[in-house]
Design a protein around this motif. Structure first.
Motif, PDB file in Angstrom:
ATOM      1  N   GLY A   1       0.808  -1.206   0.000  1.00 42.94           N
ATOM      2  CA  GLY A   1       0.000   0.000   0.000  1.00 42.94           C
ATOM      3  C   GLY A   1       0.844   1.260   0.000  1.00 42.94           C
ATOM      4  N   ILE A   2       0.418   2.255  -0.765  1.00 41.25           N
ATOM      5  CA  ILE A   2       1.119   3.535  -0.861  1.00 41.25           C
ATOM      6  C   ILE A   2       0.148   4.663  -0.519  1.00 41.25           C
ATOM      7  N   CYS A   3       0.514   5.512   0.450  1.00 42.95           N
ATOM      8  CA  CYS A   3      -0.227   6.723   0.809  1.00 42.95           C
ATOM      9  C   CYS A   3      -1.663   6.391   1.231  1.00 42.95           C
ATOM     10  N   LEU A   4      -2.680   6.718   0.417  1.00 40.37           N
ATOM     11  CA  LEU A   4      -4.044   6.341   0.780  1.00 40.37           C
ATOM     12  C   LEU A   4      -4.155   4.826   0.906  1.00 40.37           C
ATOM     13  N   GLY A   5      -3.440   4.095   0.040  1.00 40.85           N
ATOM     14  CA  GLY A   5      -3.429   2.638   0.143  1.00 40.85           C
ATOM     15  C   GLY A   5      -2.888   2.160   1.480  1.00 40.85           C
ATOM     16  N   HIS A   6      -1.925   2.888   2.034  1.00 42.73           N
ATOM     17  CA  HIS A   6      -1.379   2.595   3.357  1.00 42.73           C
ATOM     18  C   HIS A   6      -2.450   2.776   4.436  1.00 42.73           C
ATOM     19  N   GLN A   7      -3.196   3.857   4.349  1.00 43.19           N
ATOM     20  CA  GLN A   7      -4.239   4.121   5.335  1.00 43.19           C
ATOM     21  C   GLN A   7      -5.373   3.107   5.239  1.00 43.19           C
TER      22      GLN A   7
ATOM     23  N   HIS B   1       8.240   2.421   9.921  1.00 40.91           N
ATOM     24  CA  HIS B   1       8.824   3.733   9.630  1.00 40.91           C
ATOM     25  C   HIS B   1       8.076   4.805  10.407  1.00 40.91           C
ATOM     26  N   ILE B   2       8.797   5.856  10.819  1.00 41.68           N
ATOM     27  CA  ILE B   2       8.166   7.009  11.458  1.00 41.68           C
ATOM     28  C   ILE B   2       8.692   8.292  10.821  1.00 41.68           C
TER      29      ILE B   2
ATOM     30  N   GLY C   1       5.135   3.853   8.040  1.00 45.12           N
ATOM     31  CA  GLY C   1       5.230   2.534   7.423  1.00 45.12           C
ATOM     32  C   GLY C   1       4.698   1.461   8.346  1.00 45.12           C
ATOM     33  N   LEU C   2       4.065   0.429   7.748  1.00 39.42           N
ATOM     34  CA  LEU C   2       3.501  -0.683   8.505  1.00 39.42           C
ATOM     35  C   LEU C   2       3.787  -1.993   7.793  1.00 39.42           C
ATOM     36  N   LYS C   3       3.819  -3.088   8.552  1.00 36.78           N
ATOM     37  CA  LYS C   3       3.826  -4.409   7.938  1.00 36.78           C
ATOM     38  C   LYS C   3       2.984  -5.341   8.783  1.00 36.78           C
TER      39      LYS C   3
ATOM     40  N   PHE D   1       2.664  -5.039   3.377  1.00 37.31           N
ATOM     41  CA  PHE D   1       3.274  -3.869   4.011  1.00 37.31           C
ATOM     42  C   PHE D   1       2.813  -2.611   3.296  1.00 37.31           C
ATOM     43  N   SER D   2       3.088  -1.474   3.912  1.00 37.30           N
ATOM     44  CA  SER D   2       2.642  -0.211   3.324  1.00 37.30           C
ATOM     45  C   SER D   2       3.519   0.926   3.813  1.00 37.30           C
ATOM     46  N   VAL D   3       3.515   2.008   3.040  1.00 41.93           N
ATOM     47  CA  VAL D   3       4.220   3.231   3.438  1.00 41.93           C
ATOM     48  C   VAL D   3       3.328   4.431   3.164  1.00 41.93           C
TER      49      VAL D   3
END
Length: 380
Positions: free
Chosen positions: A244-250, A307-308, A317-319, A326-328
């Motif tokens: 996931g990227i950006c909105l995909g991360h959320q 990531h922070i 960032g999450l996994k 995972f996502s950022v």
């Protein structure tokens, strides 16, 4: 022609008009990038917003057909300190002014963008209107009060139909919530077989495409305005590798049980420092978002923070602890740069290959036979 920018708190800026001559209302935000104004203008994640550029000189290298991040800009207005009408660059094909006129977007220049940025940082982003007519302040304020900010931005910017960008390697389903062209370019560069699908594509529709992995793109607005995407991601977790990227991360975070909230003024620019916790290394990243994943909502989920943000310590960032996902929060495809984080696309592809190696499938003929036998048993 004179133009006005009026904020919902009553602050008035008077400057010079360029672009389209009209009234336009949107959320007033600021971007700290020094270069890359064309990529900013054409980023779908800015849908419905009035963008203030903190760098004072905008338009000096013009507009090129090769630098768009979407087929058209979706912004509602453009605010700059100095607008250069005559670009000086061999790649320039037309000007910022002509681009804004083409898509009926108003711009305002010759105002104190430093004052505007400091106000937005102190009080947070707010509604505003750019006006080129002879409207009174009272009339403009009534327009602001009577207009709600958009909540359907993803629907506006997402593709309406499925299309493919063929390649010879891993098949990636790219879910388009307002994807920048840079994401597709990075996947094409790695010879991925990419299928781009609309934001409201269901889990079953994605399964039928037989992907090796799923990429959740960036996009505009509040992730909670796209509940169908959260459902789709939740259903596919563990079945396919996900990035996931950006909105995909959320959206990935929401699908895993975490929560999101609106930031005071967001992160928009190409100079945001992000720390990777596993290596303690700092990356300079490109960002554009107004929402973030709440750190205190992660503890009871199967997610781990990777990531922070070094400025405000928000989650970047999450996994997933159990599934290949995972996502950022930032943009590894950059455009505009920096390109420090493009390695994440290789990490995603490596995760796909590792997952396939650890969970080998039956030969295709055996799958067909097993499916036929299952159908016979159900019909008996």
């Amino acid at each position: 022609m004179q133009a006005k920018l009026l904020l919902e708190d009553g602050t008035l800026f008077t400057g010079k008009s360029f672009g389209s001559e009209k009234n336009a209302i949107g959320e007033v935000v600021f971007n700290t990038g020094i270069t890359g104004y064309q990529e900013v203008l054409s980023d779908p994640s800015y849908c419905g917003q009035i963008i203030t550029m903190t760098y004072p000189l905008i338009g000096n290298y013009g507009i090129s057909r090769d630098d768009f991040e979407a087929v058209r800009p979706y912004i509602h207005g453009f605010v700059v300190r100095q607008h250069e009408e005559i670009p000086s660059n061999w790649r320039a094909q037309y000007t910022v002014d002509s681009l804004l006129k083409e898509y009926d977007i108003p711009g305002i220049s010759e105002i104190d963008t430093r004052m505007l940025t400091r106000k937005l940082r102190h009080y947070g982003t707010m509604k505003g209107v750019i006006s080129t007519g002879n409207h009174s302040i009272e009339e403009l304020m009534e327009q602001i009060k009577g207009t709600s900010l958009l909540t359907d931005q993803v629907t506006r910017v997402s593709t309406k139909s499925i299309f493919s960008s063929p390649g010879n390697k891993e098949r990636i389903v790219l879910v388009d919530f307002g994807s920048k062209s840079g994401i597709l370019r990075e996947l094409n560069k790695r010879d991925c077989d990419v299928i781009v699908v609309p934001h409201n594509t269901t889990a079953n529709q994605i399964r039928r495409l037989k992907p090796d992995g799923i990429l959740l793109s960036n996009g505009p607005g509040d992730p909670k305005s796209v509940p169908e995407a959260v459902t789709m991601i939740h259903e596919l977790l563990g079945q396919f590798p996900i990035f996931g990227i950006c909105l995909g991360h959320q959206l990935f975070a929401l699908a895993c049980g975490a929560d999101t909230e609106k930031l005071k003024f967001g992160h928009r620019g190409g100079n945001h420092p992000v720390k990777e916790l596993s290596s303690n290394r700092c990356y300079i990243t490109s960002q554009n978002h107004g929402y973030t994943v709440k750190e205190d909502s992660i503890s009871n989920t199967p997610l781990e923070i990777t990531h922070i943000n070094n400025n405000d310590k928000t989650v970047e960032g999450l996994k997933h602890k159990h599934f290949p996902a995972f996502s950022v929060q930032y943009h590894p495809e950059a455009a505009p740069g920096p390109f420090d984080s493009s390695y994440l696309f290789e990490d995603f592809i490596e995760m796909i290959r590792r997952t396939k190696a650890e969970t080998p499938e039956l030969p295709r003929q055996a799958q067909i036979v097993a499916k036929a036998k299952k159908g016979d048993m159900q019909n008996a």
